[in-house]
Scaffold this motif. Structure first.
Motif, PDB file in Angstrom:
ATOM      1  N   PHE A  62     -94.895  31.405  15.474  1.00 12.02           N
ATOM      2  CA  PHE A  62     -94.278  31.926  16.694  1.00 12.02           C
ATOM      3  C   PHE A  62     -94.354  30.860  17.773  1.00 12.02           C
ATOM      4  O   PHE A  62     -95.045  29.856  17.617  1.00 12.02           O
ATOM      5  CB  PHE A  62     -94.972  33.215  17.149  1.00 12.02           C
ATOM      6  CG  PHE A  62     -96.386  33.001  17.632  1.00 12.02           C
ATOM      7  CD1 PHE A  62     -97.433  32.874  16.731  1.00 12.02           C
ATOM      8  CD2 PHE A  62     -96.671  32.931  18.987  1.00 12.02           C
ATOM      9  CE1 PHE A  62     -98.738  32.668  17.172  1.00 12.02           C
ATOM     10  CE2 PHE A  62     -97.970  32.725  19.435  1.00 12.02           C
ATOM     11  CZ  PHE A  62     -99.006  32.593  18.515  1.00 12.02           C
ATOM     12  N   ASN A  63     -93.630  31.070  18.854  1.00 11.79           N
ATOM     13  CA  ASN A  63     -93.694  30.150  19.989  1.00 11.79           C
ATOM     14  C   ASN A  63     -94.554  30.747  21.084  1.00 11.79           C
ATOM     15  O   ASN A  63     -94.446  31.929  21.393  1.00 11.79           O
ATOM     16  CB  ASN A  63     -92.304  29.881  20.547  1.00 11.79           C
ATOM     17  CG  ASN A  63     -91.517  28.971  19.631  1.00 11.79           C
ATOM     18  OD1 ASN A  63     -92.099  28.256  18.791  1.00 11.79           O
ATOM     19  ND2 ASN A  63     -90.207  28.984  19.760  1.00 11.79           N
ATOM     20  N   LYS A  81     -97.885  39.803  12.018  1.00  6.75           N
ATOM     21  CA  LYS A  81     -96.536  39.224  12.154  1.00  6.75           C
ATOM     22  C   LYS A  81     -95.811  39.798  13.363  1.00  6.75           C
ATOM     23  O   LYS A  81     -94.636  40.181  13.288  1.00  6.75           O
ATOM     24  CB  LYS A  81     -95.738  39.437  10.875  1.00  6.75           C
ATOM     25  CG  LYS A  81     -96.393  38.723   9.692  1.00  6.75           C
ATOM     26  CD  LYS A  81     -95.638  38.894   8.405  1.00  6.75           C
ATOM     27  CE  LYS A  81     -96.359  38.215   7.266  1.00  6.75           C
ATOM     28  NZ  LYS A  81     -97.750  38.717   7.042  1.00  6.75           N
ATOM     29  N   ASN A  82     -96.521  39.857  14.460  1.00  6.87           N
ATOM     30  CA  ASN A  82     -95.974  40.312  15.746  1.00  6.87           C
ATOM     31  C   ASN A  82     -95.567  41.783  15.811  1.00  6.87           C
ATOM     32  O   ASN A  82     -94.826  42.178  16.703  1.00  6.87           O
ATOM     33  CB  ASN A  82     -94.799  39.426  16.189  1.00  6.87           C
ATOM     34  CG  ASN A  82     -95.290  38.321  17.110  1.00  6.87           C
ATOM     35  OD1 ASN A  82     -96.491  38.214  17.368  1.00  6.87           O
ATOM     36  ND2 ASN A  82     -94.372  37.506  17.601  1.00  6.87           N
ATOM     37  N   THR A  86     -98.304  38.490  22.119  1.00  5.26           N
ATOM     38  CA  THR A  86     -97.117  37.843  21.534  1.00  5.26           C
ATOM     39  C   THR A  86     -96.190  38.893  20.913  1.00  5.26           C
ATOM     40  O   THR A  86     -94.972  38.719  20.910  1.00  5.26           O
ATOM     41  CB  THR A  86     -97.482  36.784  20.486  1.00  5.26           C
ATOM     42  OG1 THR A  86     -98.369  37.361  19.555  1.00  5.26           O
ATOM     43  CG2 THR A  86     -98.117  35.570  21.124  1.00  5.26           C
ATOM     44  N   ALA A  87     -96.762  39.977  20.400  1.00  2.00           N
ATOM     45  CA  ALA A  87     -95.934  41.081  19.902  1.00  2.00           C
ATOM     46  C   ALA A  87     -95.148  41.681  21.070  1.00  2.00           C
ATOM     47  O   ALA A  87     -93.983  42.048  20.944  1.00  2.00           O
ATOM     48  CB  ALA A  87     -96.804  42.142  19.236  1.00  2.00           C
ATOM     49  N   ARG A 145     -94.369  40.032  23.894  1.00  2.00           N
ATOM     50  CA  ARG A 145     -93.374  39.033  24.309  1.00  2.00           C
ATOM     51  C   ARG A 145     -92.129  39.119  23.429  1.00  2.00           C
ATOM     52  O   ARG A 145     -91.012  38.939  23.875  1.00  2.00           O
ATOM     53  CB  ARG A 145     -94.012  37.641  24.229  1.00  2.00           C
ATOM     54  CG  ARG A 145     -93.086  36.478  24.548  1.00  2.00           C
ATOM     55  CD  ARG A 145     -93.867  35.196  24.823  1.00  2.00           C
ATOM     56  NE  ARG A 145     -94.527  35.277  26.120  1.00  2.00           N
ATOM     57  CZ  ARG A 145     -93.931  35.013  27.278  1.00  2.00           C
ATOM     58  NH1 ARG A 145     -92.673  34.637  27.289  1.00  2.00           N
ATOM     59  NH2 ARG A 145     -94.575  35.123  28.412  1.00  2.00           N
ATOM     60  N   ASP A 146     -92.366  39.429  22.154  1.00  2.00           N
ATOM     61  CA  ASP A 146     -91.273  39.536  21.187  1.00  2.00           C
ATOM     62  C   ASP A 146     -90.489  40.847  21.329  1.00  2.00           C
ATOM     63  O   ASP A 146     -89.480  41.045  20.665  1.00  2.00           O
ATOM     64  CB  ASP A 146     -91.871  39.476  19.775  1.00  2.00           C
ATOM     65  CG  ASP A 146     -91.333  38.291  18.998  1.00  2.00           C
ATOM     66  OD1 ASP A 146     -90.680  37.440  19.628  1.00  2.00           O
ATOM     67  OD2 ASP A 146     -91.555  38.221  17.780  1.00  2.00           O
ATOM     68  N   ASN A 181     -91.629  43.848  20.454  1.00  2.00           N
ATOM     69  CA  ASN A 181     -91.901  44.769  19.344  1.00  2.00           C
ATOM     70  C   ASN A 181     -92.806  45.928  19.721  1.00  2.00           C
ATOM     71  O   ASN A 181     -93.020  46.843  18.926  1.00  2.00           O
ATOM     72  CB  ASN A 181     -92.545  44.011  18.183  1.00  2.00           C
ATOM     73  CG  ASN A 181     -91.597  42.985  17.604  1.00  2.00           C
ATOM     74  OD1 ASN A 181     -90.377  43.124  17.734  1.00  2.00           O
ATOM     75  ND2 ASN A 181     -92.140  41.952  16.995  1.00  2.00           N
TER      76      ASN A 181
END
Lengths: 280, 492
Positions: A52-53, B271-272, B315-316, B318-319, B321
């Motif tokens: 991921f970034n 995996k996010n 990060t999840a 940010r994505d 999800n």
């Protein structure tokens, strides 16, 4: 020039790790001066890597495990193509213009991430240190060269006197440290002059007699108004050139730590890192 | 509000004395009550002191039976469970008064959400110098990990607990915005429950707006902000666990909404995507109503030693999800120094004047304000900008020279950390005082609960009227020995 970079980390644990999430930022990045031709990551747990970034747009990887283990090895191998870095100086403003610009509100807003007084870099409350101030007739780039040399004289390069938790202020008191301490002090001082600076992690060309080739290295990039970012390495008193292979940047070490993890385990653990860079 | 009625001879109110220059909610001046309280007074007029003591007891039993408790943090009593003292005399708000208040609260929260979106994207309000940029970037709650993130519906503060007081001029003033993890709503519902059981006749004689739909409304708001393309979202309440002072409320809300109550260790990120550990294996989670503070939510990004959070969740997020309520980084707008700019923020984004007043705020960071604060300590309330729950507050009135000096030093050492405000004379309300065996005026405030979802704005018609039970005290926080009242909003 092409480089083959190998980064290896070995962790051993006294007790079983029941659940773990590792995160690493060790892969070189792609930018104007470098291109990753090939990059591979292997780990002893055989778990898949999730890429991921991060906030700054740099590639990071994660490995999650729920099977008990007592050791964890991770190896990254990368083939990197590096070009000469050209420093465009034609667009440079005169000192008066520069200094008016860096105190403007818009400038602060646009660069606030790299002007922040962070935990690692803040020197503000520590009044005992002699700061290097930006004088009126000095251009920012001249100031940065002076600062690079000045910071170099503030510490004696000595491993194991500081660690990943040491702040700039603490290293200054100890007068010893490693690349990341030099970088944090540089950042702390330049930000007090309103010059945006970012912390950079990466690898070094092993053939030059530089300090910091056996591990991942740290240097800084400072922002020259109207020009862009320019790399300085206070550990080696050099400008970061084609011998510097960048992984990522951030506000300070916390944004660039090579590997971190949240683990469910008790007892001690041991970590060793190996870095090998070969010119191909 | 000016309609006053004479009160008949009534023993429990005989000694009631409204303080000078104070607005009393029940009595305009001695012996004259406000119209919407008349029925309560008539009803209470039939009771003796003994009856009140009995009613008080049965109300207490109701709380025990409901299991409503909270914990107080202090050095010598770690997490002692207590009952939040409850007063039988309801606070009543007439429809007209409420209507304006509700509009004002919604206006404020719409503006705050636009403000937060701007701060974490274009920062136009800073570039236009309406709010000083330094103030934002120096706020402990400005969360750079929110930069560039677009929460579903553009909503950051899904749940806001706006605190208001009524000043001596009879006007409401906003005291705090509380847009991080406001608590206390469970008391609103259990107060109503206790009231209905203890004084059902009185309750039925008024047309009181219901509050018991709150969990339903909250669930609707939560579901409305699920990540895109999720039709049937799995929503959970995330609690720091049973040692948290508001744990009862976490269980109460999860139960009321019929969704799982989880702790950090029950969730994981792979995996996010976020999953909940269940006996049937991992189940994907889409929305988290989290009652865990920003700093603890992701040990990978924030406090690494936190065991309350979920490693990797940012990060999840940010994505896109997972949705977090409230969004991280909302605290920058309830920083008490930023608070002073909210009227300007409303004007900037909505082009409207603020419906509800702000209390004048001195920012100690500004030289002239600092000087004024240093010279007028005895007339001011001094607050740290980033605390909540009434911790660390200095009240100038009747303060000792020693305490004044201590705060002066603390302010001088870190001027950004403190603001000061004139001492507002919180309105008083008749409150049954056990020792005095009568009703006496006590200072109150009002916490409102505002929900924002996709195309949804809702203010709970009621709220928590908190009472400073100590005579003359202005601090109403439950953690500082306050009590509460059922709050009745009347139908038109």
């Amino acid at each position: 020039m092409d480089y083959k970079i190998t980064y290896q980390v070995q962790n051993t644990y006294q007790e079983n790790v029941k659940e773990a999430l590792f995160e690493f930022r060790i892969m070189p990045c792609n930018d104007d001066s470098q291109a990753v031709l090939n990059c591979q990551i292997a780990n002893s747990l055989g778990e898949p890597v999730f890429n991921f970034n991060n906030l700054f747009g740099f590639a990071a990887g994660r490995i999650r495990s729920t099977k008990p283990f007592k050791s964890f090895d991770l190896t990254m191998t990368c083939l990197l193509q590096k070009k000469k870095i050209l420093q465009p100086t034609s667009k440079m403003l005169n000192p008066k213009e520069e200094q008016a610009l860096i105190i403007s509100t818009d400038f602060l807003i646009d660069h606030h991430l790299y002007l922040a007084k962070t935990h690692f870099t803040n020197l503000a409350p520590n009044t005992k240190i002699k700061l290097l101030n930006l004088k009126k007739d000095l251009s920012i780039v001249e100031y940065l060269h002076l600062l690079n040399e000045y910071v170099h004289t503030l510490l004696k390069y000595q491993k194991n006197t500081t660690d990943v938790k040491t702040t700039a202020a603490e290293a200054l008191k100890l007068k010893t440290g490693v690349c990341q301490d030099y970088a944090h002090i540089f950042i702390g001082m330049a930000r007090l002059q309103n010059i945006p600076v970012r912390y950079v992690s990466g690898y070094l060309n092993p053939h030059k007699k530089f300090l910091g080739t056996s591990q991942m290295h740290a240097w800084v990039e400072a922002y020259l108004p109207n020009v862009g970012w320019m790399g300085f390495d206070p550990t080696n008193k050099r400008v970061a050139d084609e011998n510097y292979l960048k992984v990522s940047h951030g506000a300070d070490y916390a944004d660039c730590s090579p590997i971190k993890g949240v683990l469910k385990t008790t007892g001690d653990n041991k970590t060793t890192h190996h870095v090998k860079v070969i010119v191909q | 509000m000016s309609e006053l009625n004479s009160l008949e001879k009534n023993s429990v109110f005989d000694s009631y004395q409204v303080g000078e220059h104070i607005y009393d909610e029940v009595f305009g001046s001695v012996g004259k009550s406000r119209k919407h309280y008349q029925k309560v007074l008539n009803h209470f007029g039939k009771y003796s002191v003994k009856d009140f003591q009995k009613l008080n007891e049965s109300a207490k039993v109701s709380f025990f039976n409901q299991g409503v408790t909270f914990a107080v943090y202090s050095d010598n009593m770690k997490g002692v469970e207590r009952i939040f003292p409850f007063d039988l005399f309801p606070r009543i708000i007439a429809f007209k008064e409420w209507e304006k208040l509700e509009k004002g609260v919604i206006q404020r929260n719409i503006a705050i959400n636009l403000f937060l979106h701007d701060l974490y994207h274009d920062k136009k309000i800073l570039k236009d110098k309406v709010v000083p940029a330094e103030l934002i970037f120096s706020s402990a709650h400005y969360n750079r990990d929110m930069i560039g993130i677009k929460p579903p519906g553009g909503i950051y503060t899904h749940i806001a607990g706006t605190d208001l007081i009524k000043h001596k001029d009879g006007e409401y003033y906003i005291l705090e915005d509380n847009v991080r993890c406001p608590s206390g709503v469970s008391y609103v519902l259990s107060n109503r429950e206790a009231m209905k059981r203890t004084l059902s006749n009185l309750f039925l004689s008024y047309n009181v707006m219901p509050v018991d739909d709150y969990p339903e409304q909250l669930l609707e708001a939560i579901q409305s902000v699920a990540p895109e393309n999720v039709d049937n979202p799995t929503c959970v309440v995330l609690s720091p666990g049973m040692y948290n002072s508001a744990y009862y409320e976490h269980t109460f809300l999860a139960q009321g909404m019929g969704i799982p109550l989880v702790e950090g260790r029950d969730l994981f990120v792979d995996k996010n995507f976020v999953y909940m550990k269940t006996i049937y294996g991992p189940q994907r989670v889409d929305v988290i109503y989290r009652r865990v503070d920003d700093d603890f939510i992701d040990p990978m990004v924030f406090k690494p030693e936190s065991v309350l959070g979920i490693p990797g969740i940012m990060t999840a997020y940010r994505d896109g999800n997972i949705t977090l309520l409230n969004a991280p980084g909302t605290g920058v707008s309830d920083d008490k120094a930023v608070y002073s700019y909210v009227p300007a923020i409303i004007k900037y984004y909505l082009g409207e004047e603020a419906i509800l007043n702000n209390v004048h705020t001195y920012r100690c960071e500004i030289a002239s304000d600092y000087k004024y604060v240093m010279e007028n300590m005895e007339n001011l309330v001094v607050k740290p900008v980033d605390e909540s729950g009434g911790y660390g507050i200095f009240i100038g009135r009747n303060s000792t020279k020693k305490l004044q000096e201590e705060f002066k030093q603390a302010i001088t050492a870190n001027r950004r950390k403190y603001i000061a405000q004139p001492i507002m004379s919180l309105s008083t309300h008749a409150t049954f005082i056990d020792e005095g065996e009568c009703f006496e005026p006590r200072h109150i405030d009002l916490r409102t609960y505002c929900l924002m979802g996709k195309n949804k704005q809702f203010v709970l018609k009621g709220g928590l009227s908190r009472v400073a039970l100590k005579k003359g005290s202005l601090i109403v926080n439950s953690s500082q020995g306050g009590g509460s009242k059922d709050t009745w909003v009347l139908e038109e």
